[in-house]
Enzyme design. Structure first.
Site, PDB file in Angstrom:
ATOM      1  N   HIS A 116       4.228 -31.318  16.019  1.00  0.00           N
ATOM      2  CA  HIS A 116       5.371 -30.273  15.627  1.00  0.00           C
ATOM      3  C   HIS A 116       4.922 -28.513  16.078  1.00  0.00           C
ATOM      4  O   HIS A 116       3.892 -28.213  17.238  1.00  0.00           O
ATOM      5  CB  HIS A 116       4.250 -29.837  14.003  1.00  0.00           C
ATOM      6  N   GLU A 154      10.633 -34.259  15.183  1.00  0.00           N
ATOM      7  CA  GLU A 154      11.160 -34.072  14.308  1.00  0.00           C
ATOM      8  C   GLU A 154      11.239 -32.614  13.482  1.00  0.00           C
ATOM      9  O   GLU A 154      11.163 -32.259  13.399  1.00  0.00           O
ATOM     10  CB  GLU A 154      10.841 -35.415  13.756  1.00  0.00           C
TER      11      GLU A 154
END
Length: 161
Positions: A116, A154
């Site tokens: 992240h 992602e």
């Protein structure tokens, strides 16, 4: 018998530098004017960052956020520095233990990692820098555990960058 090398707070000459005065900084030699919590507070309250992370709030909120991240069993929080200047917050996590793992089902291996990313300083955003710091993070994931086969990132579907 050789003794294991331990890093001290003093600066050490880079082993690859010949007659140069180049040095490798250690964390204690960096002059970082803010604590990790203060950096997170600044970055999380940036409108661009807050839109994606949803963690804006008072300093106490970032203190709680960081304490939770540091005590996590499935992710590892990191403050990234470029030439000694903090520029971002990253979480390196085990994909199977993240919500991403639920979407991937049997397509994820036990040791796959994810990242992240939060880049808090404008000067470190964009393709001229991301290729370097992102490849360094991916490389660190592979070095941290040789069983890691894949490293995933992602981005949110509404992220236009």
């Amino acid at each position: 018998m050789n003794q294991p090398h331990t890093m001290t707070s003093e600066l050490r000459r880079a082993p690859f530098s010949s007659a140069s005065d180049s040095v490798i900084p250690t964390m204690s030699s960096l002059e970082i004017p803010h604590s990790d919590v203060e950096l997170l507070h600044k970055w999380m309250n940036d409108e661009r960052v807050s839109r994606f992370w949803g963690e804006a709030g008072p300093l106490s909120h970032q203190q709680e956020f960081l304490e939770k991240a540091l005590s996590s069993q499935h992710s590892f929080p990191v403050i990234g520095c470029w030439d000694g200047k903090p520029f971002g917050y990253f979480e390196i996590y085990w994909v199977k233990e993240d919500i991403l793992g639920k979407y991937l089902g049997g397509e994820v291996n036990d040791w796959d990692r994810g990242i992240h990313c939060l880049v808090g300083e404008q000067e470190f955003r964009g393709p001229h820098r991301v290729k370097i710091w992102l490849s360094a993070l991916v490389h660190a994931c592979w070095l941290a555990d040789l069983r890691t086969n894949n490293v995933m990132l992602e981005p949110r579907v509404d992220n236009k960058k």
